[in-house]
Scaffold this motif. Structure first.
Motif, PDB file in Angstrom:
ATOM      1  N   ALA A 272      59.282  51.313  18.910  1.00 44.50           N
ATOM      2  CA  ALA A 272      58.065  51.849  19.541  1.00 44.50           C
ATOM      3  C   ALA A 272      57.870  51.189  20.905  1.00 44.50           C
ATOM      4  CB  ALA A 272      56.849  51.610  18.644  1.00 44.50           C
ATOM      5  N   SER A 273      58.144  49.894  20.962  1.00 47.34           N
ATOM      6  CA  SER A 273      57.978  49.157  22.205  1.00 47.34           C
ATOM      7  C   SER A 273      58.965  49.650  23.266  1.00 47.34           C
ATOM      8  CB  SER A 273      58.186  47.665  21.918  1.00 47.34           C
ATOM      9  OG  SER A 273      58.071  46.924  23.094  1.00 47.34           O
ATOM     10  N   LYS A 274      60.221  49.835  22.860  1.00 42.83           N
ATOM     11  CA  LYS A 274      61.243  50.345  23.779  1.00 42.83           C
ATOM     12  C   LYS A 274      60.877  51.754  24.252  1.00 42.83           C
ATOM     13  CE  LYS A 274      64.355  48.246  24.608  1.00 42.83           C
ATOM     14  NZ  LYS A 274      64.389  47.299  25.759  1.00 42.83           N
ATOM     15  N   GLY A 275      60.384  52.574  23.323  1.00 43.16           N
ATOM     16  CA  GLY A 275      59.976  53.937  23.674  1.00 43.16           C
ATOM     17  C   GLY A 275      58.802  53.935  24.647  1.00 43.16           C
ATOM     18  N   ALA A 276      57.859  53.008  24.431  1.00 37.60           N
ATOM     19  CA  ALA A 276      56.697  52.905  25.321  1.00 37.60           C
ATOM     20  C   ALA A 276      57.151  52.540  26.734  1.00 37.60           C
ATOM     21  CB  ALA A 276      55.720  51.863  24.779  1.00 37.60           C
ATOM     22  N   GLU A 277      58.132  51.665  26.823  1.00 35.15           N
ATOM     23  CA  GLU A 277      58.669  51.309  28.147  1.00 35.15           C
ATOM     24  C   GLU A 277      59.297  52.529  28.821  1.00 35.15           C
ATOM     25  OE1 GLU A 277      61.133  47.701  28.294  1.00 35.15           O
ATOM     26  OE2 GLU A 277      59.955  46.939  26.611  1.00 35.15           O
ATOM     27  N   LYS A 278      60.037  53.316  28.038  1.00 30.66           N
ATOM     28  CA  LYS A 278      60.637  54.531  28.603  1.00 30.66           C
ATOM     29  C   LYS A 278      59.557  55.492  29.097  1.00 30.66           C
ATOM     30  CE  LYS A 278      64.843  54.993  25.733  1.00 30.66           C
ATOM     31  NZ  LYS A 278      65.609  56.006  24.963  1.00 30.66           N
ATOM     32  N   LEU A 279      58.481  55.627  28.299  1.00 32.47           N
ATOM     33  CA  LEU A 279      57.367  56.490  28.701  1.00 32.47           C
ATOM     34  C   LEU A 279      56.814  56.064  30.047  1.00 32.47           C
ATOM     35  CD1 LEU A 279      55.166  56.849  25.466  1.00 32.47           C
ATOM     36  CD2 LEU A 279      56.229  58.715  26.730  1.00 32.47           C
ATOM     37  N   ARG A 280      56.498  54.786  30.174  1.00 32.33           N
ATOM     38  CA  ARG A 280      55.861  54.301  31.401  1.00 32.33           C
ATOM     39  C   ARG A 280      56.790  54.422  32.593  1.00 32.33           C
ATOM     40  NH1 ARG A 280      54.098  50.224  27.654  1.00 32.33           N
ATOM     41  NH2 ARG A 280      55.644  48.779  28.488  1.00 32.33           N
ATOM     42  N   LYS A 281      58.069  54.194  32.349  1.00 30.66           N
ATOM     43  CA  LYS A 281      59.026  54.300  33.437  1.00 30.66           C
ATOM     44  C   LYS A 281      59.081  55.736  33.977  1.00 30.66           C
ATOM     45  CE  LYS A 281      63.554  52.766  34.836  1.00 30.66           C
ATOM     46  NZ  LYS A 281      64.926  52.490  34.449  1.00 30.66           N
ATOM     47  N   ALA A 282      58.931  56.706  33.074  1.00 32.36           N
ATOM     48  CA  ALA A 282      58.944  58.111  33.494  1.00 32.36           C
ATOM     49  C   ALA A 282      57.544  58.586  33.882  1.00 32.36           C
ATOM     50  CB  ALA A 282      59.509  58.975  32.363  1.00 32.36           C
ATOM     51  N   ARG A 283      56.594  57.665  33.924  1.00 34.57           N
ATOM     52  CA  ARG A 283      55.198  57.975  34.231  1.00 34.57           C
ATOM     53  C   ARG A 283      54.646  59.058  33.305  1.00 34.57           C
ATOM     54  NH1 ARG A 283      52.695  56.784  39.594  1.00 34.57           N
ATOM     55  NH2 ARG A 283      51.263  56.385  37.889  1.00 34.57           N
ATOM     56  N   LEU A 284      54.912  58.873  32.010  1.00 31.75           N
ATOM     57  CA  LEU A 284      54.464  59.828  31.008  1.00 31.75           C
ATOM     58  C   LEU A 284      53.618  59.127  29.950  1.00 31.75           C
ATOM     59  CD1 LEU A 284      57.827  61.734  30.425  1.00 31.75           C
ATOM     60  CD2 LEU A 284      55.784  62.641  31.559  1.00 31.75           C
ATOM     61  N   GLU A 285      52.887  59.942  29.199  1.00 24.56           N
ATOM     62  CA  GLU A 285      52.166  59.452  28.028  1.00 24.56           C
ATOM     63  C   GLU A 285      52.425  60.415  26.883  1.00 24.56           C
ATOM     64  OE1 GLU A 285      48.442  57.178  30.210  1.00 24.56           O
ATOM     65  OE2 GLU A 285      48.146  59.227  29.484  1.00 24.56           O
ATOM     66  N   ALA A 286      52.356  59.880  25.663  1.00 27.01           N
ATOM     67  CA  ALA A 286      52.648  60.711  24.495  1.00 27.01           C
ATOM     68  C   ALA A 286      51.360  61.106  23.790  1.00 27.01           C
ATOM     69  CB  ALA A 286      53.551  59.954  23.527  1.00 27.01           C
ATOM     70  N   ASN A 287      51.362  62.309  23.231  1.00 29.77           N
ATOM     71  CA  ASN A 287      50.239  62.752  22.401  1.00 29.77           C
ATOM     72  C   ASN A 287      50.577  62.739  20.921  1.00 29.77           C
ATOM     73  OD1 ASN A 287      47.942  63.802  24.233  1.00 29.77           O
ATOM     74  ND2 ASN A 287      49.817  64.528  25.191  1.00 29.77           N
ATOM     75  N   ILE A 288      51.887  62.724  20.622  1.00 33.73           N
ATOM     76  CA  ILE A 288      52.337  62.773  19.236  1.00 33.73           C
ATOM     77  C   ILE A 288      53.392  61.708  19.009  1.00 33.73           C
ATOM     78  CG2 ILE A 288      53.694  64.154  17.590  1.00 33.73           C
ATOM     79  CD1 ILE A 288      52.319  66.620  18.699  1.00 33.73           C
ATOM     80  N   LEU A 289      53.292  61.035  17.868  1.00 30.92           N
ATOM     81  CA  LEU A 289      54.312  60.070  17.479  1.00 30.92           C
ATOM     82  C   LEU A 289      54.870  60.459  16.113  1.00 30.92           C
ATOM     83  CD1 LEU A 289      54.187  56.217  17.697  1.00 30.92           C
ATOM     84  CD2 LEU A 289      54.731  57.284  15.541  1.00 30.92           C
ATOM     85  N   VAL A 290      56.178  60.429  15.989  1.00 25.76           N
ATOM     86  CA  VAL A 290      56.834  60.671  14.705  1.00 25.76           C
ATOM     87  C   VAL A 290      57.579  59.398  14.316  1.00 25.76           C
ATOM     88  CG1 VAL A 290      58.497  62.105  13.457  1.00 25.76           C
ATOM     89  CG2 VAL A 290      57.214  63.080  15.378  1.00 25.76           C
ATOM     90  N   VAL A 291      57.394  58.951  13.081  1.00 25.66           N
ATOM     91  CA  VAL A 291      58.192  57.830  12.553  1.00 25.66           C
ATOM     92  C   VAL A 291      59.094  58.394  11.479  1.00 25.66           C
ATOM     93  CG1 VAL A 291      58.083  55.462  11.736  1.00 25.66           C
ATOM     94  CG2 VAL A 291      56.001  56.611  12.449  1.00 25.66           C
ATOM     95  N   PHE A 292      60.338  57.980  11.443  1.00 20.54           N
ATOM     96  CA  PHE A 292      61.182  58.404  10.334  1.00 20.54           C
ATOM     97  C   PHE A 292      62.018  57.262   9.795  1.00 20.54           C
ATOM     98  CE2 PHE A 292      65.375  58.605  12.235  1.00 20.54           C
ATOM     99  CZ  PHE A 292      65.111  58.755  13.598  1.00 20.54           C
TER     100      PHE A 292
END
Length: 423
Positions: A272-292
């Motif tokens: 989740a932390s790595k994904g959050a970094e990717k989000l911020r780097k692309a200047r994006l935010e997520a509305n949905i999270l899926v865990v599997f």
DNA sequence: TCTGGGGTCCTAGGACCC
DNA sequence: TCTGGGGTCCTAGGACCC
């Protein structure tokens, strides 16, 4: 006026990168492995010719490796990513109409160069990349991307082409299609090639001449587009500015199966932390999270797969929030008693980070969190990733879920401490 | 013992609404 | 026999790519 596409494809890219920094590997069978040193994901020509298949697990070919003294490397994405960037930079000196298609491939629009000899232009691209990066590339030129793929494939294999093949207005085009197996056409995978062969369609020429109705029935609109492209009618334009990303995934297999939810929670927090970094780097935010979460599908033991989708009240890129949600989801899907092999998080419904809807009260809190994240990203950029990280991602002593790279080459180009030495 | 990771597009079907 | 029809949104699954 029909367009002209060129497909520039790096030969055996990951292996070629290793060979650039270790020339002793040239001419030898060499392979590069996936994460956890699991499968073969790149092969030198010598490795191909002794029968090592793409994607095969390493443990299944131990005897071939030994018998032929195959050189084996873990993947080193820092190195490959950096080399890829250098290749792209050189391409953009030849034309601005570049579409970066993958880490080792790019399409160029050469429509404006028709008056020149395109084959010669290809040779000059190829030799400059070779000279400046050490990476060998092949170039296929044609009226559509699908035909350029076919031209590229032949350029890569035929001695006569010397790495460049131009099929535009060529009387050789039918012949090129005839020697291309149907499963090697872009967009034809295992399932479609099975269907096509059972209908007597074995090569690209037969596919091009197949009736639309038959193809439409089994392969839908995607199939019709393949036909058009083979007939020289372009359906896929150059995407110089790629559309915004739709989802971000971070997932890993565990080298050894894990039972304890405490260990999986650490892994999920790290993803989740790595994904959050990717989000911020692309200047994006997520509305949905899926865990599997899943067990090993290759084993006959008890199987389990489950996932949980959560929608947030507003879009987020904050690491601690995302870890919290991910853990909530994990607790819902985790079941005791299984041996887990892989887990991951996916972010969906991504929006740009500049128009988040919040109440005034939440807004203040949000601004603070944003500043914390900016500082976090700055530190990791300056001192290397994971210089700071969240406690939930676990102690460095817990190696249970960490990915293994036992045969990694040094990061020659991206780490000052690992520059190659010239003796 | 040991089997990668990250994407996209298309389609069918269900939920919901008027 | 016949059981409204059509639009939208969402999701799951399949197929493909590198």
């Amino acid at each position: 006026m029909p367009p002209v596409f060129a497909l520039v494809d790096c030969n055996n890219f990951y292996v070629s990168c290793e060979q650039v920094f270790n020339p002793g590997l040239i001419g030898k069978p060499v392979v590069v492995l996936s994460n956890n040193d699991g499968c073969i994901i790149a092969r030198s020509n010598e490795a191909k010719s002794i029968g090592i298949q793409m994607g095969i697990p390493l443990f299944k070919i131990r005897d071939i490796i030994k018998a032929h003294e195959v050189q084996v490397y873990s993947s080193n994405y820092a190195l490959y990513g950096d080399m890829s960037q250098r290749v792209i930079e050189i391409l953009s000196e030849f034309t601005h109409d570049v579409e970066i298609y993958s880490i080792d491939e790019a399409f160029l629009d050469l429509s404006g160069f028709k008056k020149r000899n395109l084959t010669d232009y290809g040779y000059s691209i190829r030799s400059k990349i070779r000279k400046w990066t050490g990476i060998p590339v092949s170039i296929g030129i044609a009226e559509t991307k699908t035909l350029a793929k076919i031209a590229n494939r032949i350029a890569k294999r035929s001695e006569k082409t010397d790495g460049v093949l131009d099929l535009t207005g060529s009387s050789y085009q039918d012949r090129a299609l005839a020697i291309t197996a149907v499963e090697d056409v872009w967009g034809v995978g295992q399932s479609y090639s099975g269907f096509l062969k059972s209908n007597g369609i074995n090569n690209a020429l037969q596919l091009r001449n197949a009736p639309d109705s038959l193809i439409k029935k089994e392969m839908g609109i995607v199939g019709l587009r393949i036909l058009q492209e083979l007939r020289g009618i372009s359906c896929y334009p150059l995407e110089q500015y790629p559309p915004p990303q739709k989802e971000i995934t971070v997932s890993r297999s565990f080298k050894h199966p894990i039972e304890d939810i405490a260990d999986i929670s650490e892994a999920i927090a790290a993803y989740a932390s790595k994904g959050a970094e990717k989000l911020r780097k692309a200047r994006l935010e997520a509305n949905i999270l899926v865990v599997f979460l899943m067990t090993n599908p290759y084993k006959r033991q008890a199987r389990y797969f489950n996932m949980k989708t959560m929608r947030f009240p507003f879009s987020i890129s904050d690491t601690s929030e995302l870890i919290k949600y991910a853990h909530t989801g994990l607790n819902e899907i985790y079941k005791k008693g299984y041996l887990y092999k892989k887990a991951g998080v996916i972010f969906r419904d991504l929006s740009s980070d500049n128009h988040t809807q919040m109440t005034l009260f939440d807004y203040k809190k949000g601004e603070q969190a944003k500043e914390v994240m900016q500082a976090f990203d700055r530190i990791n950029k300056r001192f290397g990733s994971d210089s700071v990280r969240y406690a939930a991602t676990g102690s460095t002593r817990n190696q249970k879920w960490k990915t293994v790279f036992q045969k990694r080459s040094p990061s020659y180009t991206t780490n000052w401490d690992q520059l190659p030495e010239v003796l």
